[in-house]
Enzyme design. Structure first.
Site, PDB file in Angstrom:
ATOM      1  N   PRO A 249     -33.316   6.239  37.929  1.00  0.00           N
ATOM      2  CA  PRO A 249     -33.506   7.054  37.205  1.00  0.00           C
ATOM      3  C   PRO A 249     -34.722   6.845  36.461  1.00  0.00           C
ATOM      4  O   PRO A 249     -35.751   6.043  36.578  1.00  0.00           O
ATOM      5  CB  PRO A 249     -32.534   6.781  35.795  1.00  0.00           C
ATOM      6  CG  PRO A 249     -31.994   5.507  36.533  1.00  0.00           C
ATOM      7  CD  PRO A 249     -31.875   5.309  37.885  1.00  0.00           C
ATOM      8  N   GLU A 250     -35.595   8.157  36.224  1.00  0.00           N
ATOM      9  CA  GLU A 250     -36.954   8.192  35.971  1.00  0.00           C
ATOM     10  C   GLU A 250     -37.166   8.769  33.821  1.00  0.00           C
ATOM     11  O   GLU A 250     -35.518   9.181  33.759  1.00  0.00           O
ATOM     12  CB  GLU A 250     -38.145   9.249  36.893  1.00  0.00           C
ATOM     13  CG  GLU A 250     -38.650   8.612  38.120  1.00  0.00           C
ATOM     14  CD  GLU A 250     -39.214   7.625  37.619  1.00  0.00           C
ATOM     15  OE1 GLU A 250     -39.915   7.142  37.230  1.00  0.00           O
ATOM     16  OE2 GLU A 250     -39.088   7.215  39.165  1.00  0.00           O
TER      17      GLU A 250
END
Ligand SMILES: [Zn+2]
Length: 270
Positions: A2-3
């Site tokens: 996840p960014e």
């Protein structure tokens, strides 16, 4: 992994359920993720009302009316599941709300974390204390970058990944923003002109905001059909596209910088 946009979308999705609600039940289903859960986590959250949610870098913050905030990081594989059909073995923390929702923090690889921080200690909390400005906030300006880059011979790509300079900016978004701003990723940071940095800052924001928008604007969009928050398909101009033609016709190139792939166009980026 996840960014920042996935974390932002996750926080917005959680907020649509949790904000203003009371946490009626907390079950901590194992001792630790990357580090131990706070020993008083269930006690601290049970009966608390959620006063709001926010994001700092790639951390999600669940603020409560007890002047304490639960701070979560999704690590490599973490995700929140909303109203899952059943609780699985990777659902390590489960919150139930007063209005009957169930939120499960699922993390198969357990690189994530959950902490409880007193509200008045949040700014000084070690993971936050050294962070640079938020890329979507007013603190990120061309002048901020110019000051940070003065005299630096490190590649601009690597400097932009330094969390002390900009918080929460990941590899994908740095590659895309440098391409859109026509800046070569291997340029020595100190040699990048102020006009180039003035092109770069809005492109950093745009690429993040487009990804956040792709993650949806309503809960129905945030959550995939299986109730999982925060992961969505994205299209990028250069990231992951080695050998594909750039808009100029030249194949997208890949180099390794600091152990990570950089994708760019040697014609468009100088
Ligand atoms: Zn090109």
């Amino acid at each position: 992994m996840p960014e920042l946009p996935e974390v932002e979308t996750t926080v917005r999705g959680l907020a649509s359920i949790l904000a203003g609600e009371t946490i009626s039940r907390v079950s901590v289903r194992r001792a630790d993720l990357r580090r131990p859960f706070p020993p008083d986590l269930a006690q601290a959250l049970t009966g608390a009302r959620v006063s709001g949610l926010s994001r700092r870098a790639k951390y999600g913050l669940i603020h409560t009316d007890r002047a304490r905030t639960m701070v979560f990081h999704l690590g490599m594989s973490g995700r929140w599941r909303i109203d899952p059909d059943e609780i699985g073995k990777h659902d390590h923390l489960v919150l139930e709300t007063g209005n009957g929702h169930v939120l499960a923090l699922n993390d198969a690889r357990r690189f994530g974390s959950v902490d409880l921080v007193d509200d008045d200690a949040l700014d000084a909390w070690a993971p936050f204390a050294a962070l640079g400005p938020e890329p979507l906030g007013s603190g990120l300006t061309a002048q901020h970058l110019a000051r940070a880059f003065v005299g630096r011979i490190a590649a601009i790509k690597l400097m932009l990944l330094d969390q002390r300079i900009v918080a929460g900016l990941g590899n994908i978004y740095v590659c895309e923003a440098l391409h859109r701003a026509r800046i070569h990723p291997e340029r020595e940071a100190g040699t990048v002109s102020l006009p180039a940095l003035k092109r770069l800052v809005p492109e950093i924001r745009a690429v993040l905001e487009e990804s956040i928008a792709a993650g949806g604007s309503t809960l129905r969009d945030y959550a995939r059909p299986d109730g999982e928050l925060g992961y969505f398909a994205k299209d990028f101009l250069v990231y992951g596209r080695e050998g594909d033609p750039c808009a100029c016709g030249r194949p997208v190139a890949r180099v390794v910088q600091g152990g990570r792939s950089t994708f760019f166009c040697s014609v468009c980026q100088k």
